[in-house]
Write a protein that holds these residues in place. Sequence first.
Motif, mmCIF file in Angstrom:
data_model
loop_
_atom_site.group_PDB
_atom_site.id
_atom_site.type_symbol
_atom_site.label_atom_id
_atom_site.label_comp_id
_atom_site.label_asym_id
_atom_site.label_seq_id
_atom_site.Cartn_x
_atom_site.Cartn_y
_atom_site.Cartn_z
ATOM 1 N N ASN A 67 11.917 1.123 -1.321
ATOM 2 C CA ASN A 67 12.935 0.640 -1.808
ATOM 3 C C ASN A 67 14.350 -0.191 -1.208
ATOM 4 O O ASN A 67 15.518 -1.005 -1.792
ATOM 5 C CB ASN A 67 14.030 1.072 -3.252
ATOM 6 C CG ASN A 67 12.557 1.290 -4.470
ATOM 7 O OD1 ASN A 67 12.039 0.255 -3.997
ATOM 8 N ND2 ASN A 67 12.587 2.095 -5.437
ATOM 9 N N CYS A 77 6.140 4.906 4.690
ATOM 10 C CA CYS A 77 5.262 4.497 4.098
ATOM 11 C C CYS A 77 3.919 2.983 4.397
ATOM 12 O O CYS A 77 4.187 2.991 5.594
ATOM 13 C CB CYS A 77 5.918 3.215 2.671
ATOM 14 S SG CYS A 77 6.878 1.813 2.863
ATOM 15 N N THR A 120 -2.038 0.407 -8.768
ATOM 16 C CA THR A 120 -1.393 1.433 -7.954
ATOM 17 C C THR A 120 -0.930 0.988 -6.233
ATOM 18 O O THR A 120 -0.789 1.143 -5.731
ATOM 19 C CB THR A 120 -2.287 2.700 -7.546
ATOM 20 O OG1 THR A 120 -3.279 1.945 -7.213
ATOM 21 C CG2 THR A 120 -2.707 3.311 -8.864
ATOM 22 N N ARG A 155 1.046 -2.539 -5.156
ATOM 23 C CA ARG A 155 1.944 -2.602 -4.830
ATOM 24 C C ARG A 155 3.181 -3.771 -7.071
ATOM 25 O O ARG A 155 2.049 -4.524 -8.000
ATOM 26 C CB ARG A 155 2.755 -4.444 -4.000
ATOM 27 C CG ARG A 155 2.590 -3.133 -3.055
ATOM 28 C CD ARG A 155 4.029 -2.721 -3.150
ATOM 29 N NE ARG A 155 4.207 -1.781 -1.590
ATOM 30 C CZ ARG A 155 3.898 -1.238 -1.263
ATOM 31 N NH1 ARG A 155 3.274 -0.182 -2.202
ATOM 32 N NH2 ARG A 155 4.205 0.295 0.197
ATOM 33 N N GLY A 156 4.316 -3.470 -7.454
ATOM 34 C CA GLY A 156 4.414 -4.048 -8.695
ATOM 35 C C GLY A 156 3.866 -5.285 -8.922
ATOM 36 O O GLY A 156 3.575 -6.006 -9.530
ATOM 37 N N ASP A 175 1.372 1.906 -12.289
ATOM 38 C CA ASP A 175 2.161 3.188 -10.996
ATOM 39 C C ASP A 175 3.440 2.408 -10.006
ATOM 40 O O ASP A 175 4.129 2.795 -9.618
ATOM 41 C CB ASP A 175 0.931 3.627 -9.778
ATOM 42 C CG ASP A 175 2.139 5.031 -8.967
ATOM 43 O OD1 ASP A 175 3.140 5.058 -9.911
ATOM 44 O OD2 ASP A 175 2.087 4.595 -8.046
ATOM 45 N N VAL A 176 3.428 0.775 -10.049
ATOM 46 C CA VAL A 176 4.544 0.512 -9.847
ATOM 47 C C VAL A 176 4.593 -1.063 -10.638
ATOM 48 O O VAL A 176 4.170 -1.614 -11.394
ATOM 49 C CB VAL A 176 3.882 -0.763 -8.266
ATOM 50 C CG1 VAL A 176 3.422 0.436 -7.307
ATOM 51 C CG2 VAL A 176 2.671 -1.665 -8.993
ATOM 52 N N GLU A 198 10.493 -2.575 -9.261
ATOM 53 C CA GLU A 198 10.983 -1.729 -9.473
ATOM 54 C C GLU A 198 11.992 -0.372 -8.136
ATOM 55 O O GLU A 198 12.560 0.142 -8.621
ATOM 56 C CB GLU A 198 9.660 -0.460 -9.207
ATOM 57 C CG GLU A 198 9.155 -0.246 -7.457
ATOM 58 C CD GLU A 198 8.548 -0.008 -7.219
ATOM 59 O OE1 GLU A 198 8.092 0.638 -6.217
ATOM 60 O OE2 GLU A 198 7.324 -0.106 -7.761
ATOM 61 N N PHE A 221 12.916 3.072 -9.735
ATOM 62 C CA PHE A 221 11.907 3.907 -9.061
ATOM 63 C C PHE A 221 12.665 4.892 -8.365
ATOM 64 O O PHE A 221 13.473 4.942 -7.221
ATOM 65 C CB PHE A 221 10.425 3.642 -9.480
ATOM 66 C CG PHE A 221 10.122 2.532 -9.889
ATOM 67 C CD1 PHE A 221 10.083 2.859 -11.270
ATOM 68 C CD2 PHE A 221 8.581 2.842 -9.797
ATOM 69 C CE1 PHE A 221 10.102 2.148 -12.237
ATOM 70 C CE2 PHE A 221 7.645 2.731 -11.149
ATOM 71 C CZ PHE A 221 8.029 1.959 -12.051
ATOM 72 N N SER A 255 5.853 6.460 -11.584
ATOM 73 C CA SER A 255 6.854 5.882 -11.213
ATOM 74 C C SER A 255 7.199 5.929 -9.782
ATOM 75 O O SER A 255 7.249 6.593 -8.360
ATOM 76 C CB SER A 255 8.509 6.907 -11.451
ATOM 77 O OG SER A 255 8.083 8.593 -11.485
ATOM 78 N N HIS A 256 5.981 5.711 -9.262
ATOM 79 C CA HIS A 256 5.594 5.917 -7.629
ATOM 80 C C HIS A 256 4.728 6.527 -7.028
ATOM 81 O O HIS A 256 5.716 6.169 -6.317
ATOM 82 C CB HIS A 256 6.219 4.492 -6.798
ATOM 83 C CG HIS A 256 5.782 3.884 -5.939
ATOM 84 N ND1 HIS A 256 6.457 2.413 -5.596
ATOM 85 C CD2 HIS A 256 4.584 4.254 -5.012
ATOM 86 C CE1 HIS A 256 5.969 1.544 -4.474
ATOM 87 N NE2 HIS A 256 4.897 3.028 -3.893
ATOM 88 N N GLN A 257 4.133 7.487 -7.811
ATOM 89 C CA GLN A 257 3.618 8.862 -7.483
ATOM 90 C C GLN A 257 2.368 8.987 -7.525
ATOM 91 O O GLN A 257 2.227 9.915 -6.983
ATOM 92 C CB GLN A 257 3.971 9.246 -8.593
ATOM 93 C CG GLN A 257 3.041 9.189 -9.723
ATOM 94 C CD GLN A 257 3.524 10.216 -11.347
ATOM 95 O OE1 GLN A 257 4.991 10.027 -11.558
ATOM 96 N NE2 GLN A 257 3.249 11.391 -11.269
#
Length: 332
Positions: free
Chosen positions: A55, A78, A234, A236-237, A260-261, A265, A269, A296-298
Amino acid sequence: MRPKITFFDTKPYDKEIYKPLAEKMGFDVRFVFYHLTEDNILLAQDADVVVIFVNDILNEKVINKLHSYGVKLIALRCAGFNNVDIKAAKDKIKVVRVPAYSPSAIAEHTVALMLSLNRKIHRAYFRTRDANFSLNGLMGYNLNGKTAGVIGTGKIGKSLIKILKGFEMDVLAYDPFPDNKLAESLGYQYTDLDTLFQKSDVISLNCPLTRETKWLIDKDAIDMMKEGVMIINTGRGKLIKTTDLIEGLKAGKVSAAGLDVYEEENEFFFEDLSDQVLEDDVLARLLTFNNVIVTSHQAFFTKEAFMNIANTTLNNIKDFCEGKELKNEVKI
């Protein structure tokens, strides 16, 4: 060289893992709670290296400012790098990432979302807290014999396919660079996107976000899908146009979604906003559906994966300081 390293967007668990590892390598580290933005870029003024997360938005203006400060390396902790203007960084600052840290962690989270949505585990959990043991509305279906569509067969996608084949599902896959040898070995089939959309009972997005994949799932794609399709993201948003997904959920075309995305976010997130009003109307609408699970992007967040990320991130920095080849460099 004892580089000065500034970590941005850090949480207590980041400091707990990175600090002892970095000090063992002889690095001078500082941890900043905030995202790296144009407003707080002064916090990077004395750094040789900045370490960022998903982010932190590094546009051309931020890149140029970092370059003027003498920052020599941007280290992403990442795999994705869509938040960094790589073109602006070229010939100014090297950029490295963590291309693979635990494909199985994300694949397992994908399946967790799939199973929870199908068997309504999340709804059953809240019901039984209120001593409601009714089965009404909780019926699922056997995954055995159903068709899963996997978009993206990198390390994560391949790990996911192995799990899905364990459920004896039929698997269709799409990837611009198919691994036909593995497909033959595991018993799955590559196909085009339209066919995958039309034949899949469950669709999982495990591909990177690029110009070509932005809003890969939109109204046109959803219209091609089976009635009652389940969609899991899972990746990218912005692989999904969320407003179109909501329309698909309202119409019943999409029976469930595990996300998850989320495409916007970065404002939400990884943060605790439980004492605030959620200002994003689209996200708030998503959270009203009982057939949607948002995490939450977990997906990456396991002990094993986190240690792999930390070690790779710091070794990327070590290689840079020692003048070695940067095997995880991001190039255009």
